[in-house]
Write an enzyme that holds these catalytic residues in place. Structure first.
Site, short mmCIF file in Angstrom:
data_model
loop_
_atom_site.label_atom_id
_atom_site.label_comp_id
_atom_site.label_asym_id
_atom_site.label_seq_id
_atom_site.Cartn_x
_atom_site.Cartn_y
_atom_site.Cartn_z
N ASP A 1 -99.63 -48.35 -36.39
CA ASP A 1 -99.79 -49.45 -37.34
C ASP A 1 -99.89 -50.74 -36.51
O ASP A 1 -99.58 -50.83 -35.19
CB ASP A 1 -98.35 -49.50 -37.95
C1 BGC Z 1 -100.00 -51.70 -42.83
C2 BGC Z 1 -101.15 -50.65 -42.60
C3 BGC Z 1 -102.43 -51.37 -42.42
C4 BGC Z 1 -102.57 -52.32 -41.30
C5 BGC Z 1 -103.84 -52.89 -41.10
C6 BGC Z 1 -100.19 -52.95 -41.61
O1 BGC Z 1 -99.55 -54.09 -41.89
O2 BGC Z 1 -98.84 -51.37 -42.55
O3 BGC Z 1 -100.99 -49.95 -43.61
O4 BGC Z 1 -103.30 -50.10 -42.43
O5 BGC Z 1 -101.58 -53.22 -41.72
O6 BGC Z 1 -104.36 -53.75 -42.20
#
Ligand code: BGC
Length: 748
Positions: free
Chosen positions: A278
């Site tokens: 993540d």
């Molecule tokens: C989220 C993810 C997301 C990523 C990129 C993170 O804050 O938890 O679900 O894919 O950001 O935007």
């Protein structure tokens, strides 16, 4: 590549869904299995020799460049060897707009409009795997049209608390419903030569302290509640990528957790794809890489060179603390993904996709129109009869609000989002006057500026005082109209990634507004647009007609209007329990949310309705609940045999009779229960369901196939799924609380 659902021209398609030898199956009305469906294609090893050759030519800098972010949503490619960047995009609600390579600022392009699809809670409320497949295929085509290799979706962590900020984005509180929908979704995406990135692996069930929280739970709970949809996505749909979550699990960050990334994901489930962190979820170089994270993504460092998998990794290889062979392993996995997606320079015939097409808007409409849940219709105000109706008051901010964007996290830039007011204006006869009033504002109290990644539970305080002039206008509109429809609920600034709600109360003073409108016009229909449970006790008591809709995509307004006007008969069912009060919910009853440094999931297996049903706590609305404009009887539930072996599949038939005057779809739900189990079990566990269309006055026989394996519990001593012999009772109903029949079978 896929085995598609075969409707075989049948007038009636019964989706009889279960997990047969770890595969979802479909049967027709007469009980015949028409197809093994939604089986994904595994990553092929056929390119391995080529991959070895390419890796042999790469410098260590080129290899390391592949393993970390080199822009906000790509890694680094190696042009001289024909290796492209891996292009990624959020996300669950549709393909996110393009942002700058080096910042979160929108790129300002004109070619990045996309279809806004219903958020996860809406999709799961359809209880329809075919819809989930449509969703995946449709969004996969859009991802391809935008040149993406990896779609950062679906997101399907279990709804452990109704307060979770991402409840709207996730699917359900039940592991069986979760996996039954996620497998076709992932399959649909990957049919388009796009990798699904299943997220967030795992036990990421709250936003509060998500960056540091250490989640603790017993092994059975992990295996039986929190992992099944991840497992099925890997073993059945063959998801090509997995997103490592922010939090810790049993003391170790998920992106450096060998138990989760190596032992379970790769050794047990045979995962061959890549693990993407993540955004900012990596906390080390050697540990994270060796535990199994392949690609570090994020944004928190001043430059991409500073990432753990960038300069520090190069230094570690040079110092000999990380071997080049270890680096090669991760590079090879990424190359395998690119070859399989036909993304490497020489590949041909890659799916091209399409975006924002009428066909995709229709997909979004179909999903939305099966997701809306009719909670109450005591005086049969619905469907709205327009004969003799001269005027309708349409009241509430959600009559005109758009939800494609808002809050933290991924949104969609879309050219179409039909609001309920627009849809009603277009669909109501011209003779009907619409008296619109906004009713309430959706304002927040000023708060300190939040930085991305800063996560608190108290992030947003709403302004709950109503504007007297707006209330007066709403009351006047209701008074002068034959019927009033209130569009209330929540929005994506209130329900959002990066913060959990602090309670279940309806924000923005809506309860008072609803009471004032009802006093002005007793014929008031209350329509909620929200993604998570709220405290609607008062409204439940005082209103005869309540509808629940979701952040429901580009066509959400049209679908909702068609339901209100009776063009579509509602068939959505709640994918979670709506509690009477927060303290009835398991994580709150056990005082184990939000935790502090750690969160111990003290309710164990008893998540969602498992808790309410086992502890005999009456919810406001149970899991699986939803009414129709017609009525159904479920009769004659029968199993095909009395006794089964461990490898058998139980075929349960139920006669669904439509006893009302409208054609409609019902969801038959099958819950198992084992009274004399030697291990602790919930009073009921969903093991199968079938959504079926039945014509008014007719009956249809539904067959639900339950592989005996599905009755297994995870034995922590032998570390194996184990089916206990003996008697099992199947409870058949149309919610976890409305059980209409029981069938007892035994397992040898
Ligand atoms: C989220 C993810 C997301 C990523 C990129 C993170 O804050 O938890 O679900 O894919 O950001 O935007």
């Amino acid at each position: 590549m896929k085995n598609k659902v075969l409707c075989l021209g049948a007038a009636l398609m019964l989706l009889t869904v279960s997990c047969k030898e770890d595969k979802t199956t479909t049967t027709t009305a007469d009980g015949k299995e028409v197809a093994a469906v939604y089986e994904g294609k595994e990553l092929s090893d056929e390119y391995d020799a080529k991959i070895d050759e390419i890796v042999g030519k790469m410098t260590i800098e080129e290899k390391v460049g592949m393993l970390h972010g080199y822009s906000m949503f790509t890694n680094q490619g190696t042009e001289r060897l024909g290796i492209p960047e891996v292009h990624m995009a959020d996300g669950p609600l549709g393909v996110r707009e393009e942002i700058e390579r080096m910042s979160w600022a929108p790129a300002g392009r004109t070619d990045d409009f996309a279809t806004y699809y219903p958020a996860g809670a809406g999709l799961s409320a359809t209880w329809n795997p075919e819809m989930a497949h449509t969703f995946g295929k449709s969004i996969g085509e859009e991802a391809r049209a935008r040149g993406k290799d990896v779609l950062l979706a679906p997101a399907f962590n279990i709804i452990r608390t109704p307060l979770g900020g991402r409840t709207y984005e996730y699917m359900t509180e039940d592991p069986f419903l979760n996996k039954t929908l996620i497998v076709p979704y992932v399959t649909g995406v990957q049919e388009q030569d796009v990798a699904a990135c299943i997220k967030h692996y795992a036990a990421n069930n709250q936003e509060t302290n998500r960056g540091t929280l250490d989640v603790l739970m017993d092994e059975r709970t992990l295996r039986e509640i929190y992992l099944p949809a991840f497992q099925a996505s890997v073993t059945e749909a063959h998801a090509y990528s997995v997103m490592g979550a922010y939090n810790k699990f049993r003391g170790e960050y998920l992106c450096e957790n060998p138990y989760m990334l190596q032992n379970i994901l790769r050794d047990e489930w045979g995962f061959k794809g890549i693990v993407i962190s993540d955004w900012d979820a990596v906390h080390s170089t050697k540990k994270a890489l060796e535990a199994g994270t392949d690609l570090e993504m994020g944004t928190n460092k001043p430059s991409f060179d500073e990432f753990y998998f960038a300069k520090p990794l190069l230094a570690a290889v040079k110092a000999g603390t990380v071997t080049e062979a270890e680096v090669d392993k991760h590079v090879k996995r990424t190359l395998k993904l690119l070859f399989n997606l036909k993304a490497m320079g020489t590949a041909k015939d890659r799916a091209k996709g399409s975006i924002s097409t009428e066909a995709h808007f229709k997909d979004a409409y179909n999903i939305a129109s099966e997701s809306v849940v009719l909670l109450k219709n005591n005086e049969n105000l619905l469907p709205l009869k327009t004969d003799g109706v001269k005027s309708i008051a349409v009241i509430g901010a959600n009559a005109t609000a758009k939800h494609a964007q808002g809050g933290f996290g991924a949104g969609v830039k879309t050219k179409r989002e039909v609001t309920p007011l627009e849809a009603l204006t277009a669909k109501l006869p011209k003779s009907v006057t619409i008296n619109y009033a906004e009713g309430y504002k959706t304002e927040f109290k000023p708060k300190k500026e939040m930085k991305f990644g800063e996560v608190t539970q108290e992030a947003k305080e709403t302004v709950n005082e109503l504007d007297p002039k707006m209330v007066a206008d709403a009351v006047a509109a209701a008074k002068k109209s034959d019927v009033a429809i209130l569009f209330v609920g929540s929005n994506r600034n209130y329900e959002t990634e990066a913060s959990d709600r602090k309670d279940l109360s309806l924000p923005f003073g809506q309860e008072k507004l609803i009471a004032a409108v009802k006093a002005a016009n007793p014929k008031t229909i209350v329509v909620f647009v929200a993604g998570a449970p709220f405290d609607i006790n008062t409204i439940e008591k005082e209103h005869s007609t309540i509808v629940w809709s979701w952040y429901n995509g580009s066509e959400g307004g049209n679908a909702l209007a068609d339901i209100l006007l009776g063009k579509v008969n509602p068939s959505g069912k709640l994918p979670w329990t709506m509690p009477k009060k927060l303290s009835d919910s398991p994580a709150h009853a056990t005082n184990s949310f939000p935790g502090g440094v750690t969160a111990e999931y003290k309710e164990g297996l008893l998540v969602g309705y498992r808790w309410f049903d086992t502890k005999n706590i009456e919810p406001l609305y149970p899991f699986g609940y939803g009414l129709s404009y017609t009525t159904f009887e479920l009769n004659n539930a029968k199993a095909d045999k009395k006794e089964y072996n461990a490898d058998d599949t139980i075929k349960m038939t139920v006669v669904v009779k439509n006893t009302g005057k409208a054609d409609g779809k019902e969801v038959v739900q099958l819950y198992s229960s084992k009274a004399d189990s030697k291990v602790s079990r919930a009073a009921k566990e969903l093991k199968g369901f079938a959504k079926t269309m039945v014509k008014a006055g007719s009956s249809e026989t539904v067959t639900i196939a339950v592989p005996v394996k599905e009755l297994a519990y995870y034995d922590v001593t032998s570390k194996k799924w184990t089916v206990e012999p003996g008697k099992y009772i199947f409870k058949i109903g149309n919610s976890s609380r409305n059980i209409k029949g029981e069938v007892t079978i035994s397992i040898k």
